[in-house]
Motif scaffolding. Structure first.
Motif, mmCIF file in Angstrom:
data_model
loop_
_atom_site.group_PDB
_atom_site.id
_atom_site.type_symbol
_atom_site.label_atom_id
_atom_site.label_comp_id
_atom_site.label_asym_id
_atom_site.label_seq_id
_atom_site.Cartn_x
_atom_site.Cartn_y
_atom_site.Cartn_z
ATOM 1 N N LEU A 1 41.232 17.791 30.053
ATOM 2 C CA LEU A 1 40.713 17.629 31.105
ATOM 3 C C LEU A 1 40.922 16.151 31.656
ATOM 4 O O LEU A 1 40.035 15.887 32.909
ATOM 5 C CB LEU A 1 38.934 17.998 30.874
ATOM 6 N N LYS A 2 41.133 15.311 30.994
ATOM 7 C CA LYS A 2 41.608 13.930 31.621
ATOM 8 C C LYS A 2 42.615 13.789 32.661
ATOM 9 O O LYS A 2 42.606 12.988 33.171
ATOM 10 C CB LYS A 2 41.554 12.782 30.546
ATOM 11 N N PHE B 1 37.995 25.505 40.058
ATOM 12 C CA PHE B 1 37.345 24.221 40.376
ATOM 13 C C PHE B 1 36.232 23.856 39.036
ATOM 14 O O PHE B 1 35.931 22.738 38.871
ATOM 15 C CB PHE B 1 36.135 24.607 41.610
ATOM 16 N N ARG B 2 36.102 24.995 38.255
ATOM 17 C CA ARG B 2 35.354 24.564 37.198
ATOM 18 C C ARG B 2 36.140 23.597 36.371
ATOM 19 O O ARG B 2 35.233 22.700 35.498
ATOM 20 C CB ARG B 2 35.173 25.941 36.176
ATOM 21 N N GLU C 1 32.532 27.456 27.047
ATOM 22 C CA GLU C 1 33.926 26.674 26.718
ATOM 23 C C GLU C 1 34.060 25.421 26.369
ATOM 24 O O GLU C 1 34.449 24.919 25.446
ATOM 25 C CB GLU C 1 34.886 27.105 27.954
ATOM 26 N N LEU C 2 33.077 24.873 27.085
ATOM 27 C CA LEU C 2 32.728 23.191 26.876
ATOM 28 C C LEU C 2 32.247 23.017 25.696
ATOM 29 O O LEU C 2 32.525 22.316 24.679
ATOM 30 C CB LEU C 2 31.909 22.642 28.166
ATOM 31 N N LEU D 1 32.307 20.980 19.929
ATOM 32 C CA LEU D 1 32.245 21.439 18.518
ATOM 33 C C LEU D 1 33.388 21.547 17.893
ATOM 34 O O LEU D 1 33.382 21.148 16.522
ATOM 35 C CB LEU D 1 31.354 22.797 18.462
ATOM 36 N N GLU D 2 34.632 22.175 18.432
ATOM 37 C CA GLU D 2 36.050 21.928 17.736
ATOM 38 C C GLU D 2 36.194 20.601 17.370
ATOM 39 O O GLU D 2 36.947 20.418 16.254
ATOM 40 C CB GLU D 2 36.907 22.691 18.754
ATOM 41 N N GLN D 3 36.041 19.617 18.462
ATOM 42 C CA GLN D 3 36.370 18.216 18.132
ATOM 43 C C GLN D 3 35.722 17.660 16.804
ATOM 44 O O GLN D 3 36.103 17.398 15.744
ATOM 45 C CB GLN D 3 36.160 17.531 19.289
ATOM 46 N N ILE D 4 34.603 18.037 16.732
ATOM 47 C CA ILE D 4 33.807 17.927 15.403
ATOM 48 C C ILE D 4 34.043 18.316 14.197
ATOM 49 O O ILE D 4 34.652 18.056 13.021
ATOM 50 C CB ILE D 4 32.348 17.921 15.491
#
Length: 148
Positions: A5-6, A65-66, A104-105, A110-113
């Motif tokens: 997303l960056k 756009f999301r 999704e966000l 949570l996946e990163q943790i």
């Protein structure tokens, strides 16, 4: 697939959606009133005009756009007091809540943790997610272990 997303490259994401939908170029070109060469050029672009993006969102039944809204939720700085002026002055623009977290966000965070790429403290500081919200997500969306 994880999307960075960056660094959103909207043309490649639209191409991916076209492949997922197995949509023919002829149909897309008719809908957009563009040639196939123009379509190929559009799909190579990192950014697009909002009118074109809206047409792709309609045709491909996906809210492109999301992706940008999620970027704002994760990475935009806190509200600037100079920009918001006086709290008593009402804006003529529609007002939206910033902290609308999609599933999704939540899954992404949570996946990163879970995979150890970020700690809870890093998530709280980098994305400005309240500690209580993060813990509620963990309790609500924790993966269920299947017993057989």
């Amino acid at each position: 697939m994880n999307i960075d997303l960056k660094n959103i490259h909207i043309g490649s994401l639209i191409s991916l959606r076209i492949e997922e939908c197995k949509m023919e170029a002829f149909r897309i070109c008719n809908f957009l009133k563009r040639t196939e060469e123009e379509l190929n050029s559009i799909l190579l672009q990192k950014t697009l005009d909002t009118e074109i993006l809206l047409k792709f969102s309609i045709l491909l039944e996906y809210d492109f756009f999301r992706l940008y809204s999620q970027y704002l939720i994760l990475y935009a700085p806190p509200a600037n007091l100079d920009c918001t002026h006086n709290k008593n002055t009402k804006s003529n623009l529609p007002q939206y809540r910033k902290n609308i977290y999609t599933r999704e966000l939540v899954d992404f965070i949570l996946e990163q943790i879970e995979n150890g790429s970020k700690t809870k403290v890093q998530i709280i500081e980098e994305y400005r997610i309240p500690k209580s919200t993060l813990y509620k997500w963990q309790n609500k969306y924790k993966p269920t272990k299947k017993t057989q």
